[in-house]
Design an enzyme around this catalytic site. Structure first.
Site, PDB file in Angstrom:
ATOM      1  N   HIS A 255      44.005  43.391  42.248  1.00  0.00           N
ATOM      2  CA  HIS A 255      42.850  42.492  42.178  1.00  0.00           C
ATOM      3  C   HIS A 255      43.298  41.030  42.318  1.00  0.00           C
ATOM      4  CE1 HIS A 255      38.561  41.883  40.336  1.00  0.00           C
ATOM      5  NE2 HIS A 255      38.793  41.072  41.360  1.00  0.00           N
TER       6      HIS A 255
ATOM      7  N   ILE B 244      37.382  44.914  49.173  1.00  0.00           N
ATOM      8  CA  ILE B 244      37.727  43.607  48.604  1.00  0.00           C
ATOM      9  C   ILE B 244      36.508  43.026  47.892  1.00  0.00           C
ATOM     10  CG2 ILE B 244      39.691  42.962  50.058  1.00  0.00           C
ATOM     11  CD1 ILE B 244      37.693  41.578  51.940  1.00  0.00           C
TER      12      ILE B 244
ATOM     13  N   ASP C 178      41.670  46.658  46.423  1.00  0.00           N
ATOM     14  CA  ASP C 178      42.091  45.542  45.574  1.00  0.00           C
ATOM     15  C   ASP C 178      41.401  45.573  44.215  1.00  0.00           C
ATOM     16  OD1 ASP C 178      43.558  43.072  45.138  1.00  0.00           O
ATOM     17  OD2 ASP C 178      41.650  42.011  45.337  1.00  0.00           O
TER      18      ASP C 178
ATOM     19  N   GLU D  25      40.098  48.597  35.602  1.00  0.00           N
ATOM     20  CA  GLU D  25      41.375  47.906  35.846  1.00  0.00           C
ATOM     21  C   GLU D  25      41.749  47.003  34.660  1.00  0.00           C
ATOM     22  OE1 GLU D  25      39.949  44.038  38.402  1.00  0.00           O
ATOM     23  OE2 GLU D  25      40.016  45.937  39.506  1.00  0.00           O
TER      24      GLU D  25
ATOM     25  N   ARG E  64      33.777  44.737  44.764  1.00  0.00           N
ATOM     26  CA  ARG E  64      33.845  45.163  43.373  1.00  0.00           C
ATOM     27  C   ARG E  64      34.023  46.671  43.330  1.00  0.00           C
ATOM     28  NH1 ARG E  64      34.703  40.736  40.308  1.00  0.00           N
ATOM     29  NH2 ARG E  64      33.561  41.479  38.498  1.00  0.00           N
TER      30      ARG E  64
ATOM     31  N   GLY F 176      27.916  38.813  54.037  1.00  0.00           N
ATOM     32  CA  GLY F 176      27.789  37.531  53.371  1.00  0.00           C
ATOM     33  C   GLY F 176      28.943  36.629  53.762  1.00  0.00           C
TER      34      GLY F 176
END
Length: 319
Positions: free
Chosen positions: A285, A236, A262, A267, A238, A158
């Site tokens: 994140h 990077i 990340d 979290e 989800r 994407g």
């Protein structure tokens, strides 16, 4: 004498920087959910008056929150990911949802490539090597692995995946990708429809998929094994896209060489086993965490809210 026009009442789920908070408070009557000591009581009191929810991607809005807001018309998400919003509950009531795509694409791609470089070249350990005197006392830092000319796989081509690929091309890498179909805009990169084939190809596997029920744990034990003991996984997207139990096991036993992450389940209270691993780079994140991008994200959240209440088309609708 005319009465002042009342501002639309919105529910703010989590805090924003001051540069976003000030104009948000100016444009709307903001009920700050995150400041409430009794959050269920807060929703019971204010829910019937709430017309929109301003939230963050990782916080979302669950069914209980949505159902407590009987006058709800719109959920505006600060972030590109909207998987934490109960979309079924929104569709049932005709509630619109927006997010903030595009404005964060470049920064997320930058950090993904930086994570690859940092982990492959051992930059965190090398910096410690200098600071703790090891360079002077022990000599040169242990050799690490190069990046240029090696093989990259992009799982999900994407917006973000495409920008990652453009950056990797500058390193002369052999780039392949997996998506639901081949992309005309991929400039000569190899399309591999099977994620397992992509994992076998990749020295560096970038996870850049949107999260959904269909992509949950798409990076599972079998796929991780295909990346192998010399490979690296960079996430990077989800956390739900990766089976963390399988990932930790593979990092512990060496069947996966390394990871750079990340995002994490639960979290910021990530699985403590990650902290004991020296073959994983951990980031908080913050792939979109630049001043420029965060300001653009906040503005887009407000612009979507303003457009809705002005009866105009939403700028970036999810639906």
């Amino acid at each position: 004498m005319s009465q002042p026009v009342s501002k639309p009442i919105i529910l703010q789920v989590g805090p924003y920087p001051e540069w976003d908070q000030t104009p948000l408070d100016s444009a709307f009557e903001v009920k700050k959910y995150f400041e409430a000591q009794d959050q269920p009581g807060f929703l019971a009191e204010h829910g019937p008056t709430i017309r929109a929810i301003a939230t963050r991607g990782e916080l979302g809005a669950d069914r209980a929150m949505i159902e407590a807001c009987s006058a709800l018309e719109l959920i505006s998400v600060y972030g590109v990911g909207f998987d934490a919003v109960d979309l079924d509950a929104c569709r049932e009531r005709g509630i619109r949802v927006t997010n903030t795509p595009d404005v964060l694409t470049q920064d997320v791609a930058d950090l993904g490539v930086a994570m690859m470089l940092c982990q492959s070249r051992g930059m965190i350990g090398a910096e410690r090597w200098v600071r703790d005197g090891s360079w002077a006392s022990k000599g040169l830092y242990p050799l690490k692995r190069r990046v240029f000319g090696r093989k990259a796989g992009i799982l999900g081509l994407g917006r973000i995946g495409f920008e990652v690929g453009k950056r990797l091309a500058g390193f002369g890498m052999d780039i392949a990708y997996t998506d639901i179909a081949a992309k005309e805009y991929a400039p000569g990169w190899t399309f591999l429809p099977d994620p397992l084939d992509l994992a076998r190809h990749a020295d560096f596997l970038f996870v850049t998929l949107a999260a959904s029920a269909q992509t949950r744990h798409v990076v599972n034990g079998d796929l991780i094994a295909c990346v192998g003991p010399e490979g690296m996984i960079i996430n990077i997207s989800r956390a739900s896209n990766i089976d963390e139990e399988a990932l930790i096991t593979a990092l512990q036993n060496g069947t996966l060489g390394a990871a750079a992450l990340d995002v994490f389940e639960g979290e910021p209270a990530l699985d403590p086993r990650f902290l004991d691993l020296d073959n994983v780079l951990l980031q908080p994140h913050h792939a979109s965490g630049t001043i420029e991008t965060r300001k653009a994200m906040g503005k887009l959240v407000r612009d979507n809210l303003s457009a809705h209440f002005a009866g105009q088309d939403l700028l970036t609708p999810v639906f």
